[in-house]
Scaffold this motif. Sequence first.
Motif, mmCIF file in Angstrom:
data_model
loop_
_atom_site.group_PDB
_atom_site.id
_atom_site.type_symbol
_atom_site.label_atom_id
_atom_site.label_comp_id
_atom_site.label_asym_id
_atom_site.label_seq_id
_atom_site.Cartn_x
_atom_site.Cartn_y
_atom_site.Cartn_z
ATOM 1 N N ALA A 45 0.834 -1.200 0.000
ATOM 2 C CA ALA A 45 0.000 0.000 0.000
ATOM 3 C C ALA A 45 0.867 1.248 0.000
ATOM 4 O O ALA A 45 2.083 1.196 0.167
ATOM 5 C CB ALA A 45 -0.914 -0.005 1.219
ATOM 6 N N ALA A 46 0.213 2.388 -0.176
ATOM 7 C CA ALA A 46 0.924 3.665 -0.174
ATOM 8 C C ALA A 46 1.625 3.870 1.160
ATOM 9 O O ALA A 46 1.147 3.418 2.194
ATOM 10 C CB ALA A 46 -0.064 4.802 -0.434
ATOM 11 N N PRO A 47 2.755 4.562 1.160
ATOM 12 C CA PRO A 47 3.546 4.667 2.388
ATOM 13 C C PRO A 47 2.962 5.590 3.447
ATOM 14 O O PRO A 47 3.431 5.575 4.566
ATOM 15 C CB PRO A 47 4.896 5.205 1.886
ATOM 16 C CG PRO A 47 4.563 5.928 0.622
ATOM 17 C CD PRO A 47 3.434 5.164 0.013
ATOM 18 N N ARG A 48 1.975 6.416 3.130
ATOM 19 C CA ARG A 48 1.405 7.317 4.125
ATOM 20 C C ARG A 48 -0.046 6.950 4.362
ATOM 21 O O ARG A 48 -0.771 6.602 3.449
ATOM 22 C CB ARG A 48 1.487 8.768 3.649
ATOM 23 C CG ARG A 48 2.896 9.282 3.423
ATOM 24 C CD ARG A 48 3.700 9.318 4.701
ATOM 25 N NE ARG A 48 3.079 10.150 5.715
ATOM 26 C CZ ARG A 48 3.557 10.256 6.954
ATOM 27 N NH1 ARG A 48 4.624 9.575 7.316
ATOM 28 N NH2 ARG A 48 2.955 11.033 7.828
ATOM 29 N N LEU A 49 -0.472 7.066 5.647
ATOM 30 C CA LEU A 49 -1.833 6.682 5.987
ATOM 31 C C LEU A 49 -2.837 7.702 5.469
ATOM 32 O O LEU A 49 -3.696 7.389 4.672
ATOM 33 C CB LEU A 49 -1.953 6.516 7.495
ATOM 34 C CG LEU A 49 -3.289 6.006 8.008
ATOM 35 C CD1 LEU A 49 -3.590 4.632 7.429
ATOM 36 C CD2 LEU A 49 -3.278 5.932 9.525
ATOM 37 N N GLY A 50 -2.746 8.930 5.985
ATOM 38 C CA GLY A 50 -3.556 10.014 5.442
ATOM 39 C C GLY A 50 -5.047 9.791 5.516
ATOM 40 O O GLY A 50 -5.778 10.194 4.610
ATOM 41 N N ASN A 51 -5.547 9.153 6.597
ATOM 42 C CA ASN A 51 -6.997 8.950 6.675
ATOM 43 C C ASN A 51 -7.721 10.095 7.366
ATOM 44 O O ASN A 51 -8.934 10.057 7.530
ATOM 45 C CB ASN A 51 -7.312 7.618 7.369
ATOM 46 C CG ASN A 51 -6.832 7.562 8.815
ATOM 47 O OD1 ASN A 51 -6.322 8.545 9.354
ATOM 48 N ND2 ASN A 51 -6.984 6.394 9.447
ATOM 49 N N GLY A 52 -6.975 11.125 7.789
ATOM 50 C CA GLY A 52 -7.598 12.304 8.384
ATOM 51 C C GLY A 52 -8.152 12.085 9.772
ATOM 52 O O GLY A 52 -8.868 12.954 10.294
ATOM 53 N N LEU A 53 -7.829 10.958 10.415
ATOM 54 C CA LEU A 53 -8.368 10.632 11.731
ATOM 55 C C LEU A 53 -7.330 10.863 12.819
ATOM 56 O O LEU A 53 -6.140 10.961 12.548
ATOM 57 C CB LEU A 53 -8.823 9.169 11.763
ATOM 58 C CG LEU A 53 -9.878 8.767 10.731
ATOM 59 C CD1 LEU A 53 -10.143 7.267 10.812
ATOM 60 C CD2 LEU A 53 -11.170 9.553 10.933
ATOM 61 N N ALA A 54 -7.813 10.937 14.059
ATOM 62 C CA ALA A 54 -6.943 11.073 15.238
ATOM 63 C C ALA A 54 -5.966 12.236 15.084
ATOM 64 O O ALA A 54 -4.776 12.104 15.368
ATOM 65 C CB ALA A 54 -6.193 9.769 15.507
ATOM 66 N N LEU A 55 -6.474 13.371 14.678
ATOM 67 C CA LEU A 55 -5.608 14.547 14.553
ATOM 68 C C LEU A 55 -5.151 15.053 15.922
ATOM 69 O O LEU A 55 -4.185 15.808 16.020
ATOM 70 C CB LEU A 55 -6.330 15.649 13.775
ATOM 71 C CG LEU A 55 -6.692 15.274 12.331
ATOM 72 C CD1 LEU A 55 -7.371 16.439 11.627
ATOM 73 C CD2 LEU A 55 -5.473 14.801 11.546
ATOM 74 N N THR A 56 -5.867 14.665 16.965
ATOM 75 C CA THR A 56 -5.375 14.770 18.338
ATOM 76 C C THR A 56 -5.442 13.361 18.928
ATOM 77 O O THR A 56 -6.152 12.494 18.409
ATOM 78 C CB THR A 56 -6.209 15.746 19.186
ATOM 79 O OG1 THR A 56 -7.562 15.298 19.209
ATOM 80 C CG2 THR A 56 -6.134 17.162 18.614
ATOM 81 N N PRO A 57 -4.696 13.087 19.993
ATOM 82 C CA PRO A 57 -4.672 11.719 20.515
ATOM 83 C C PRO A 57 -6.063 11.237 20.917
ATOM 84 O O PRO A 57 -6.822 11.970 21.557
ATOM 85 C CB PRO A 57 -3.748 11.834 21.741
ATOM 86 C CG PRO A 57 -2.887 13.024 21.466
ATOM 87 C CD PRO A 57 -3.772 13.983 20.729
ATOM 88 N N PRO A 58 -6.410 10.003 20.564
ATOM 89 C CA PRO A 58 -7.729 9.484 20.947
ATOM 90 C C PRO A 58 -7.905 9.478 22.467
ATOM 91 O O PRO A 58 -6.982 9.176 23.223
ATOM 92 C CB PRO A 58 -7.727 8.052 20.394
ATOM 93 C CG PRO A 58 -6.730 8.079 19.277
ATOM 94 C CD PRO A 58 -5.673 9.052 19.713
ATOM 95 N N MET A 59 -9.111 9.813 22.894
ATOM 96 C CA MET A 59 -9.486 9.778 24.310
ATOM 97 C C MET A 59 -10.739 8.919 24.462
ATOM 98 O O MET A 59 -11.678 9.051 23.670
ATOM 99 C CB MET A 59 -9.768 11.190 24.827
ATOM 100 C CG MET A 59 -8.561 12.103 24.879
ATOM 101 S SD MET A 59 -9.002 13.787 25.426
ATOM 102 C CE MET A 59 -9.665 13.464 27.067
ATOM 103 N N GLY A 60 -10.725 8.050 25.464
ATOM 104 C CA GLY A 60 -11.892 7.214 25.648
ATOM 105 C C GLY A 60 -11.717 6.229 26.776
ATOM 106 O O GLY A 60 -11.111 6.535 27.806
ATOM 107 N N PHE A 61 -12.262 5.031 26.588
ATOM 108 C CA PHE A 61 -12.297 3.995 27.621
ATOM 109 C C PHE A 61 -11.986 2.660 26.981
ATOM 110 O O PHE A 61 -12.383 2.378 25.844
ATOM 111 C CB PHE A 61 -13.690 3.948 28.266
ATOM 112 C CG PHE A 61 -13.937 2.726 29.126
ATOM 113 C CD1 PHE A 61 -13.545 2.718 30.455
ATOM 114 C CD2 PHE A 61 -14.543 1.586 28.597
ATOM 115 C CE1 PHE A 61 -13.762 1.595 31.255
ATOM 116 C CE2 PHE A 61 -14.762 0.467 29.389
ATOM 117 C CZ PHE A 61 -14.370 0.479 30.716
ATOM 118 N N ASN A 62 -11.276 1.801 27.727
ATOM 119 C CA ASN A 62 -11.072 0.411 27.346
ATOM 120 C C ASN A 62 -11.218 -0.420 28.619
ATOM 121 O O ASN A 62 -10.665 -0.068 29.663
ATOM 122 C CB ASN A 62 -9.687 0.215 26.725
ATOM 123 C CG ASN A 62 -9.410 -1.223 26.336
ATOM 124 O OD1 ASN A 62 -9.281 -2.102 27.177
ATOM 125 N ND2 ASN A 62 -9.280 -1.465 25.037
#
Length: 678
Positions: A45-62
């Motif tokens: 696949a292309a070498p860069r992800l570039g999906n526009g997601l997680a532009l700041t660190p994800p915050m949540g629960f696990n």
Amino acid sequence: MRHLPTRTTHQRRGRVVGALAAGLLCTAGLAAPAAAADPAPAAPAAPRLGNGLALTPPMGFNNWNSTHCRAEFNEKMVEGIADLFIAKGLKDAGYQYVNLDDCWALPQRDAQGKLVPDPVRFPHGIKAVADYVHSKGLKFGVYTSAGIKTCNSAGFPGGLGHEYSDARQFADWGVDYLKYDNCNNLGVDAKLRYTTMRDALKATGRPIVYSLCEWGENKPWEWASGVGNLWRTTGDISDSWGSMLSILKENLPLAPAAGPGHWNDPDMLEVGNGGMTDTEYRSHFSMWSIMAAPLLIGSDLRKATPATYEILANKEVTAVDQDPLGKQGTVLTSAGGRWVVAKEMKDGSRTVALFNETDSPQRIATTAKSLGLPRAAAYTQRDLWQHRTYNTAGTVAATVPAHGTVLLRIAPGHAWAQYPPAVETGLDGGPLVESAKPARVTATVTDLGRTPALSTDTALTGPAGWGIRALSPTSSPALPTGRSLTTTWELTAPAGTPNGAYDLTLTSSYRAPAGGRVTQSLPVQAHVVTPPPAGTSYLSDLPWISAANGWGPVERDTSNGESAAGDGRPITVGGTVYAKGLGAHAASDIAYYTGGGCSTVSAMVGVDDETGGKGTVTFEIWADGHRLASTGVLTNPMPPQPLSANITGAKTVHLVVTDGGDGVDSDHADWGNARVVC
């Protein structure tokens, strides 16, 4: 868990990987599972992800850190967590993702090769839970592994060879976040395994944050920014000071790899799980935030205390983590366990963490210039835990409690004049007090601001029955910039006071030039101690001042069991069994009071045989802040090594174990026959 899968109660990393798994398959006359069900594209696949997601660190629960695979992990719990995000202000503080970890599926796929949700845990299916989470304005995540099985010892189906059908299922369920683990991977190249799932997620057309959980084994910070949105940089965290500290030190140097859409992940939060103090949890949360780490709550929010919610929902701290500039904080200094970590913010300010790794209060200082701020007459200094703003002439300093962190945001500008001066309230270390024997400590109150601190007073208080008296003045009419009020205090613990830590509070009070009185307090622990008896004593028979350990508690006369106290085995190194000694796990620090009356500490040290050939550690002996002896790196196959040090005149001795430079997995470190001569 990548420690001792046959013993540990943390069953998650009981894995069979690489050549071992392939060999077992071949021995059985079987081939490794092919990806026939999901043929992947041959071209990379292309070498860069570039999906526009997680532009700041994800915050949540696990859920993993608090529930593991227990029956309480089910759809009712998950939906209840979503409700608490709203009710407790966590959504407002930036938390979005409610994520499932392992054990949500049945052990077998269906006849079409699809994953099947456990009908007992999730009777309405995964999509129904995702829909509920989405109805709260939140996002939903799931877990699987880049192998034939997940990491749980029960062996739930992994994604290897099923990437495209699994990704399609996730998308159809409304999944927004995928955590992709590293177990039972048959030795398939990590980049290939993780890139295949990246391409499968992209093919669904649904935006899904992609979290790589390969524990830093293949240095993902060097290649994974084109593959995933975040990648684990370390082994699993545990709910202990030693574990948190070790992981922090592994992740801090990786700052250049992080940025919008691609983050270093030092594992989930332990805040509220009970293995650390609230002071330590504030440090944990502060340091994860200044490192721009994903903030995934790992405690059961249904049982969380008000103090836990106060830490997790601190919007001023989460704003540091979520700053859109996306820079991970960098280390300016760390000498003597006194850390200064600074993070550039988008508005031009700097956030600085003054982090105290040690077991006693420490003065930690830097300057606005060192933080990279322009020269100015003065600066505003916002304390993100006190929620107060001060002015500073350029010195940024605090006396930080043991294991504590002061988190400040510093900015130039003209607004500083409306705020009171920053005043540092400090004590020269944590007092060590023998019962019925007076001890002295020195307290200082220093004006760091551009304006004077007026009518300054100080007081020291402690437990009922203790004698506490000032031997010098406790007040000053005015403290100009840089001037201090110094007070010597005498402490006396009543005769017969048991050994242990006792809380003291140092308070300062002053008036700002613009009016209004400011009061601040510094919590301090005094340790009541008893010197060892004359002659030779086993250290396992003596009380320690403190004991920090990477996994589970330090054990007396057994090896480390990684979980509850008393779960160790006989100390065994190179086939030699020691009836006496200390069982530790890197990173570890065991402190003893020697009172200036002892001459030698000695032990036979090594990695316990129970690790099965794994583990690399270094043993060190420190006295009064100086390293006196070190083994260098020891590995499991090595026989026990003698280690001793001359501690004549020393008041304290620390037995320290570090991880040998390769992480803490399987680092069971034994101090066989550890003795002190007094």
